[in-house]
Structure formats: C-alpha cells, structure tokens
Design an enzyme around this catalytic site. Structure first.
Site, mmCIF file in Angstrom:
data_model
loop_
_atom_site.group_PDB
_atom_site.id
_atom_site.type_symbol
_atom_site.label_atom_id
_atom_site.label_comp_id
_atom_site.label_asym_id
_atom_site.label_seq_id
_atom_site.Cartn_x
_atom_site.Cartn_y
_atom_site.Cartn_z
ATOM 1 N N ASP A 100 0.820 1.395 8.751
ATOM 2 C CA ASP A 100 0.308 0.797 10.178
ATOM 3 C C ASP A 100 1.486 0.892 11.064
ATOM 4 O O ASP A 100 1.261 0.428 12.383
ATOM 5 C CB ASP A 100 0.254 -0.829 9.807
ATOM 6 C CG ASP A 100 -0.944 -0.840 8.585
ATOM 7 O OD1 ASP A 100 -1.642 -0.072 8.488
ATOM 8 O OD2 ASP A 100 -1.066 -2.100 7.896
ATOM 9 N N GLY B 76 0.830 -1.307 -0.028
ATOM 10 C CA GLY B 76 -0.081 -0.026 0.016
ATOM 11 C C GLY B 76 0.840 1.225 0.046
ATOM 12 O O GLY B 76 1.758 1.371 0.699
ATOM 13 N N ARG C 276 0.036 -5.390 -4.473
ATOM 14 C CA ARG C 276 0.153 -6.560 -3.708
ATOM 15 C C ARG C 276 0.366 -7.849 -4.780
ATOM 16 O O ARG C 276 -0.687 -7.891 -5.644
ATOM 17 C CB ARG C 276 -1.066 -6.755 -2.853
ATOM 18 C CG ARG C 276 -1.216 -5.706 -2.038
ATOM 19 C CD ARG C 276 -2.060 -5.847 -0.861
ATOM 20 N NE ARG C 276 -2.520 -4.624 -0.226
ATOM 21 C CZ ARG C 276 -1.949 -3.980 0.686
ATOM 22 N NH1 ARG C 276 -0.789 -4.401 1.152
ATOM 23 N NH2 ARG C 276 -2.260 -2.920 1.286
ATOM 24 N N GLY D 28 6.879 -2.543 3.363
ATOM 25 C CA GLY D 28 6.777 -2.854 4.510
ATOM 26 C C GLY D 28 7.130 -4.249 4.841
ATOM 27 O O GLY D 28 7.890 -4.797 4.331
ATOM 28 N N GLY E 125 5.808 -7.418 4.257
ATOM 29 C CA GLY E 125 5.777 -8.281 3.315
ATOM 30 C C GLY E 125 6.882 -8.277 2.315
ATOM 31 O O GLY E 125 7.526 -8.992 1.449
ATOM 32 N N THR E 126 7.004 -7.001 1.878
ATOM 33 C CA THR E 126 8.209 -6.476 1.064
ATOM 34 C C THR E 126 9.660 -6.795 1.416
ATOM 35 O O THR E 126 10.375 -7.491 0.669
ATOM 36 C CB THR E 126 8.223 -4.825 0.856
ATOM 37 O OG1 THR E 126 6.676 -4.500 0.627
ATOM 38 C CG2 THR E 126 9.315 -4.396 -0.368
#
Lengths: 390, 390
Positions: free
Chosen positions: A132, A10, A73, A101, A103-104
């Site tokens: 977040d 995101g 995503r 973030g 996941g990256t």
C-alpha cells in the site's frame, strides 16, 4: 547471540527477499530462529531453528511470493505483548526483527517498550514492507514497487482489451488495494501515453467526488473515446457516503467492493455495459510482475538490518531515503519505531495529487525500467482516421 | 488480388501475432484491407488500407494484447450476411480471412455459403483463436496457452499467499473463464507439486457436484491443510442448479459469479473466512503471462493462412495437429469450416477428466517450458514439523 525474525501482515512478492537478505548477512556465530505466523507465533512461542539444511531451505524462497515463515493478522493485546516478552526472556533471545507494515512497526515499538519496562535488554529492528506504501518515515517500502507494476500493467492490458471490444462493452472499473491511501490506484496511470489511453479516470481515497459528477465524467469520456477505463481505490468513496466494506474477518474489517457499486451505478444511470474487475490478492503476490528494483531493495533492507544488529542499533526501522541527485539514488537510514508508529497511514501528498507527472517521475524507478520503454501503443482511433475504401 | 482480414470475438494476448504472421507472409502484389471491429466492420464496410506506413504501424502490435484492428461481438443475421457479401463483391475483394473462435468460424462458413449462392467466387480462410480452447478440429488454439499460463501461475501465487495468511483467512475461490468447457480451470493444477499444494479442489463445468459434497470436501481440506485453494470454472454449477450469469450484454448472456455464490456458501455453512477471486479479463489480455510457444504458434497459423491463399485453399480453418512423437511436435492442416462450425464447443475429454496427469502432460509444452522447472516450492508445513525450541 540469539536472534528471532518474523514476517507479519499481508505478504508481498518480495517479502522473502528481505528475509533472505537478512539471513545472508547475519554473523555466522548468531543462533537464528524463525517466528512462525507473525505475532501469533511470537505469543505462542512457535519458533524454529534456522540453521544448516533448514536455512538453505528458507533461502530457496528468496524469489517466491508469500511469506515463507507464515505471516498473519493477529490482535496483539497488552497481555499478549507481556506474554511475548516473557517468552523472549525465557528463550534468552536478545534480538527481535520483524518484516512488516504499519501495524507490525507499532507492535514492535510496544514490545520494545514492554521489554524496557520489564528490565530486559532487547534489541529491536523493523524491516519495512507494504504494497500500500502507506508506511511513514520512508520514501517507499519494499513490496510497493512490484504491486504498482502489477497495477500499471493490468490497467494497460485491460484498456487494450476493452478498446478492442468497445462495440460490446464500454466501461471497465478496476479496483485496487491501498486502504485509505491512493498510491497503488494512482500507479495505474504510469504507462498512459496520451489522453485517449486509459485509465481515463482514477478515483483515489484522497479525492471526494460527487456521484453526479462521476457519472457526467464517465459519460463524457465514453462520448469522446467510445469507452472508459476507470480505476478505483478500494478506499475511495463517493462524497457523503462511507467506504464499502467487503467483509469482516476475525474482527478486522476489510475494504472492497466499491467498483461493484460503481458498475451498478453506470449500468443503471447511464445504460452502458460496465464490468468491475477487482485486482485482488494478485497485487500483493503475483510472481508475474515482480520489479527487480523492488526485489533488490527488499534484499538490501534485510541485509542492512543484519548490519545494524552488529552495530548495536535498536528501536529503529530500516528506512529508504531518496537522494535528490540526478537519476535514482537512495540511502538506508534508521527511523525511530515510535515515530513510524505514531505517523499513521501515509497518504498521497498534495504535490502528487495535483501534479501527477511528478508522481510518475517518482514512481518510475521503483517498478523497473524494463517496461517504461515499451514500443508506443498505436491506437485504433489513429488507424480509423486513415483512408478507407468505402 | 484484394484480401481483407479481420479479428473477431474476445481478444487474446497473441491475436495480434496471428495478424502480423499473416501480413508478413502475404504476396507483395496483394492489396490488403483490415476489417475494423470484427463482423460489424464487415457489414458496415469499415475497411482500411493496410499498406506502407499503416502496415508498419500494425506490425508494431505484434507482441501486444488486444485486437489492434478492433474486434467485437456482433449478431450476424442472414440479412447482414447478404449485406456483407454484397460489400465484398462491390469492393472486388476475392479473399476474406478472420481470426477467431467458434462463433467466428461458424460465421465464416455462412459467408462462404452465401457467396456461393450469389455466384461469387470468394476464398475464405479461418485462423483459430480462443482462450477457452473450446474450438473443434484443432488440438488447441492460439491464445489458450497464454491464458492457461496466467491461470496456472495465478493459482500458485494465490495459494502461496493464502498459505502465509491461514490464521486470518482459510478459503480462496478462484474463478476462471472457459464457458462450458473446463480447459482453463483444469490448467490451474499444472504447477501443483504435491497434495498439500493448491489448488486443492478444481470444479469444472464437466463435473456435477452436489452442494453438500462440495462443502464436506472443503471442510476436509481445511482440516487437513488449514486452508483450501479452490478453482471454479465460470461454467460450473452445483448439481441441480443452473449456471450463474454475470450479465446480459447486448442480448448475449455472460457467465460469471459462481465463485461469489460458493464464497457465501462456505462462509454461511462452514463459518470459514472465504474470498472469491475472479480472474477476469486478465486471462485473455495479460502481457505478463504470455507463453512464447503460444505466440509462436499464433504467428505460424497466420503465416500458414497466407501460404494457403497462394495455394488456392478455401473454406478451411488452419488447425494444429499434434504428432505423437517423442517431445512436442505439430503440423498445421486445413480443417473444413463447416466441420468446425458443426462441432460446437469442445469440452475436456473423458481421458483428461479421469487422468489429470495426461492432461498436464498435454498442456505443459503450450505454456512454455520456462516455468515448469521453477525451484521446488518448500512448504511451511515441512518447516513446521522440524525441531522447535519451545
């Protein structure tokens, strides 16, 4: 030297500042490529030359929200990772950088390991980004400050509005992002100056609240102040219930909607006029609430990634380490990608859950000092208690 | 001389500027009273002395959203109007001023007539306020400029965000306020610079669109741009269907939710990942999007109402009349309350529906010239078409 950089997950209001900070600081003799649409572009070899006019065009996005290279995503399977590394080898790209973030960073770590397995000497650097603030190994991540600013200002504004209208409606429930971590929702209380100021109740994913207890709290607040401004994290769920899911997009479940459930509950059980307000995507993309401190830090993390490339660092994410001096100070240090990947989602620590004042003190410098010192909001209740002529 | 002033209906980000503009300009020998909670406070005689320290306290709200005296929605029956006038007579209040929209002006008109019937010489002045811009007899009303600015910036930001994520989700549907008038929804297109920029489709209450036609338009847009940013007024309904109602609060129906219906439709019929974003109360209370021009005009309408009291005017609302010179000019003129009350909701005129460029030209000065000249947003699509290395 060929270097590729991408943006993933995101977007935030300052993710382009990180990209430009990087581009501004990289060696002039490097050949730069932009990866389009995050990992999807890496796997499909969608790269663009970032030079000359194109480089200047990208620089124009510095202060604009959204990810100008395209983000996304994308489910990165083992096969796709191998494919991505093959492309990097074929294109002779020695360095890969991603802004993202949890996941990256986990994906970067896997790419790093895969390249090693395939005997390819790949330099890998991560630049942190998340609204977040659930990224491990860093005090906070660029993007969070602006999102927290949006949430704090929204909560104050919505509370003022509701206070004006409490003879018409009594309860507003603001829903924030944050997944399983309460950082953003907790930020909504930053500008509260007294007990009677909203938000009067903040429900975090880290909390477990019984439905009955929630309702009695709301009832008490409305009895005391004639209204209740409630903030609820999308990841919050009532004790014994599961999280509310908004949808499943391309196989990825998206949290959301708990405020609507709570709206129904308050209407039905307490008979009060209630309204859910889902803050939505604005939290991560509003150009109206950008924290200059956040944007500066985003730029600096990008700049530092470029410096580290020259210094030969690899397998690391740029992390922000706060220094415990008087005032706000931080240094940027390398953090192992593996450690970040294994850390999982960083929740709000117990210290901040139990001492909200310490959390606000921690948060204040990140959202910019230009809103902390607003003139104090005088409440109508104070006015009401003054002499009337009737 | 005793003067009472109140605020009524949904607050705006600049309604307190009108109040302070009035208080700053009234004769020093006047005795001022604030009416609490709109017409409810008038009927129940909840007045507060606005003098000395209290007056200074109220002045501190000048730049803050919400109605600092308390506003509200209150059903003013004939009996209650008589009761209100009796209180005014008993308290020897010669002048009454309300800041509000359609309902407020109609109520003021009735109070004016009732006082006349009862042989009481009451001076009555209205100060315009609405985010919906559906108030007759004035070019526009304070409050609209800031709300329109919020909507225009939100649409641009959300569009940038979606563009970054179009491999994950393709359709966003923003729902604006506006009741039966499309002013706010139409404002969402102001910052659009080319066809590929969002919003790609704006659905107004003044339009009648068949569901099938809507779906084929969305499909075409997604085929062309890979995404669709849609804006929908809360008062919009598909041809042959009735408006979607969010709720009934205290007997007053509240529009809302059409974007959720459209989200379901797009998901089910087109199989696209879609998300509704209801802009909600932020439109009328965001401190982040205040238009300085709007705030200035709010202050000036309050100031003018105070001047007109000295001049003996009554039964009128302060109206903004745009002058057809080069650039943006306006004068403030009295408009009969009866005429405003009888005018009903002012819809978007045919000229603006058919020539959106004329509407944007009309709108531009109201939202402030500090965002019109943003650096041009360069689209990823442009980048995408450039040379790639694969």
């Amino acid at each position: 030297m060929k270097i590729a950089i991408g943006q993933s997950g995101g977007p935030t209001a300052v993710i382009n500042a990180s990209l430009v900070g990087f581009l501004d600081s990289i060696n002039e003799d490097a050949q730069l490529f932009g990866i389009q649409n995050g990992y999807e572009g890496l796997v499909n070899n969608e790269l663009i030359n970032l030079e000359g006019q194109m480089l200047n065009r990208v620089r124009e996005f510095k202060n604009l929200p959204g990810a100008c290279l395209g983000s996304g995503r994308y489910k990165l399977t083992d096969d796709k990772i191998i494919q991505a590394v093959k492309h990097l080898i074929k294109n002779d790209i020695q360095t890969i950088v991603f802004i993202g973030g949890n996941g990256t960073m986990a994906a970067l770590d896997k790419i790093c390991q895969q390249a090693r397995l395939m005997g390819y000497d790949l330099q890998v650097i991560g630049i942190p980004k998340t609204v977040d603030n659930d990224l491990c190994g860093t005090d906070h991540a660029p993007g969070f400050g602006s999102a927290a600013r949006y949430v704090a200002l929204s909560a104050r504004d919505i509370n003022s509005d509701l206070e004006s209208m409490k003879n018409f409606e009594q309860v507003r429930i603001l829903e924030t992002m944050g997944r399983n971590a309460g950082w953003l929702a907790a930020s909504s209380g930053l500008l509260k100056q007294s007990d009677e100021d909203g938000p009067h109740l903040i429900c975090l994913p880290e909390d477990k609240i019984e439905k009955g207890h929630f309702l009695s709290q709301v009832k008490e607040i409305v009895q005391e102040y004639g209204m209740a401004t409630i903030v609820m994290s999308e990841g919050f769920n009532f004790a014994g219930e599961s999280q509310t899911q908004f949808a499943s997009f391309n196989g990825r479940s998206v949290l959301g909607g708990i405020s609507k459930d709570a709206e129904q509950l308050v209407k039905q059980e307490l008979g009060l006029a209630a309204r859910a307000e889902i803050l939505g995507m604005h939290q991560r993309c509003s150009s109206m609430a950008v924290s200059f401190q956040d944007r500066l830090e985003a730029y600096k993390t990008g700049h530092t990634a470029a410096e580290w490339i020259k210094a030969g660092k690899s397998g690391v994410m740029v992390s922000i380490q706060r220094q415990q001096h008087i005032g706000y100070n931080y240094i940027l240090e390398p953090q192992s990608l593996t450690r970040v990947a294994n850390g999982g989602e960083k929740l709000l620590p117990i210290e901040f859950l139990t001492h909200r004042d310490r959390f606000y003190k921690w948060l204040e410098p990140l959202i910019g000092d230009d809103i902390i010192n607003y003139p104090p909001s005088l409440k109508r209740r104070i006015i009401k208690h003054e002499q009337t002529i009737c």
